[in-house]
Write a protein that holds these residues in place. Structure first.
Motif, mmCIF file in Angstrom:
data_model
loop_
_atom_site.group_PDB
_atom_site.id
_atom_site.type_symbol
_atom_site.label_atom_id
_atom_site.label_comp_id
_atom_site.label_asym_id
_atom_site.label_seq_id
_atom_site.Cartn_x
_atom_site.Cartn_y
_atom_site.Cartn_z
ATOM 1 N N TYR A 1 0.821 -1.206 0.000
ATOM 2 C CA TYR A 1 0.000 0.000 0.000
ATOM 3 C C TYR A 1 0.858 1.260 0.000
ATOM 4 N N ARG B 1 2.346 1.733 -3.438
ATOM 5 C CA ARG B 1 1.333 2.225 -4.372
ATOM 6 C C ARG B 1 1.078 3.718 -4.176
ATOM 7 N N ALA B 2 0.968 4.143 -2.911
ATOM 8 C CA ALA B 2 0.727 5.559 -2.622
ATOM 9 C C ALA B 2 1.908 6.407 -3.095
ATOM 10 N N GLN B 3 3.121 5.933 -2.882
ATOM 11 C CA GLN B 3 4.298 6.674 -3.334
ATOM 12 C C GLN B 3 4.332 6.771 -4.853
ATOM 13 N N ASP B 4 4.030 5.670 -5.532
ATOM 14 C CA ASP B 4 4.017 5.686 -6.999
ATOM 15 C C ASP B 4 2.942 6.628 -7.530
ATOM 16 N N TRP B 5 1.757 6.601 -6.900
ATOM 17 C CA TRP B 5 0.675 7.481 -7.327
ATOM 18 C C TRP B 5 1.065 8.946 -7.162
ATOM 19 N N ALA B 6 1.630 9.295 -5.986
ATOM 20 C CA ALA B 6 2.034 10.677 -5.730
ATOM 21 C C ALA B 6 3.155 11.094 -6.678
ATOM 22 N N ASP B 7 4.091 10.199 -6.935
ATOM 23 C CA ASP B 7 5.197 10.503 -7.842
ATOM 24 C C ASP B 7 4.682 10.754 -9.259
ATOM 25 N N GLU B 8 3.749 9.922 -9.701
ATOM 26 C CA GLU B 8 3.193 10.080 -11.042
ATOM 27 C C GLU B 8 2.422 11.390 -11.175
ATOM 28 N N ARG B 9 1.613 11.721 -10.160
ATOM 29 C CA ARG B 9 0.845 12.971 -10.194
ATOM 30 C C ARG B 9 1.766 14.181 -10.208
ATOM 31 N N ARG C 1 3.410 14.544 -13.603
ATOM 32 C CA ARG C 1 2.466 15.070 -14.596
ATOM 33 C C ARG C 1 2.255 16.569 -14.417
#
Length: 95
Positions: free
Chosen positions: A7, A10-18, A21
């Motif tokens: 988890y 996943r949260a780190q990857d999501w924040a990194d991707e956002r 972008r």
């Protein structure tokens, strides 16, 4: 424990991707301006916290730090090396 790591990753990857972008959409000049504004904001906050903490040293409701002499620790009578060599255990200290 493995689920928690999953988890968190996943949260780190999501924040990194956002973040990538959002930063990819702005021009390099605007990106530099954002970085400089953040640097000045956090630098100013750091200086303020440092100066205010130095200014408030010793100003706690008028209380001052009280210094007193070290008192002697109360010792039990008898031999401190061998606890069985004490009169209360029935042994004589002069054997």
């Amino acid at each position: 424990m493995e689920r928690k790591r999953n988890y968190i990753e996943r949260a780190q990857d999501w924040a990194d991707e956002r973040l990538r972008r959002m930063c990819g959409r702005i021009t390099p000049g605007k990106r530099l301006a954002v970085i400089l504004v953040m640097f000045l904001l956090f630098g100013g906050l750091s200086v303020y916290i440092t100066v205010s903490s130095i200014y408030h040293i010793g100003k706690r409701d008028g209380q001052r730090l009280q210094i007193e002499h070290i008192r002697q620790f109360p010792q039990h009578g008898g031999d401190s090396i061998n606890p069985l060599n004490r009169p209360e255990y029935g042994r004589n200290t002069e054997e």
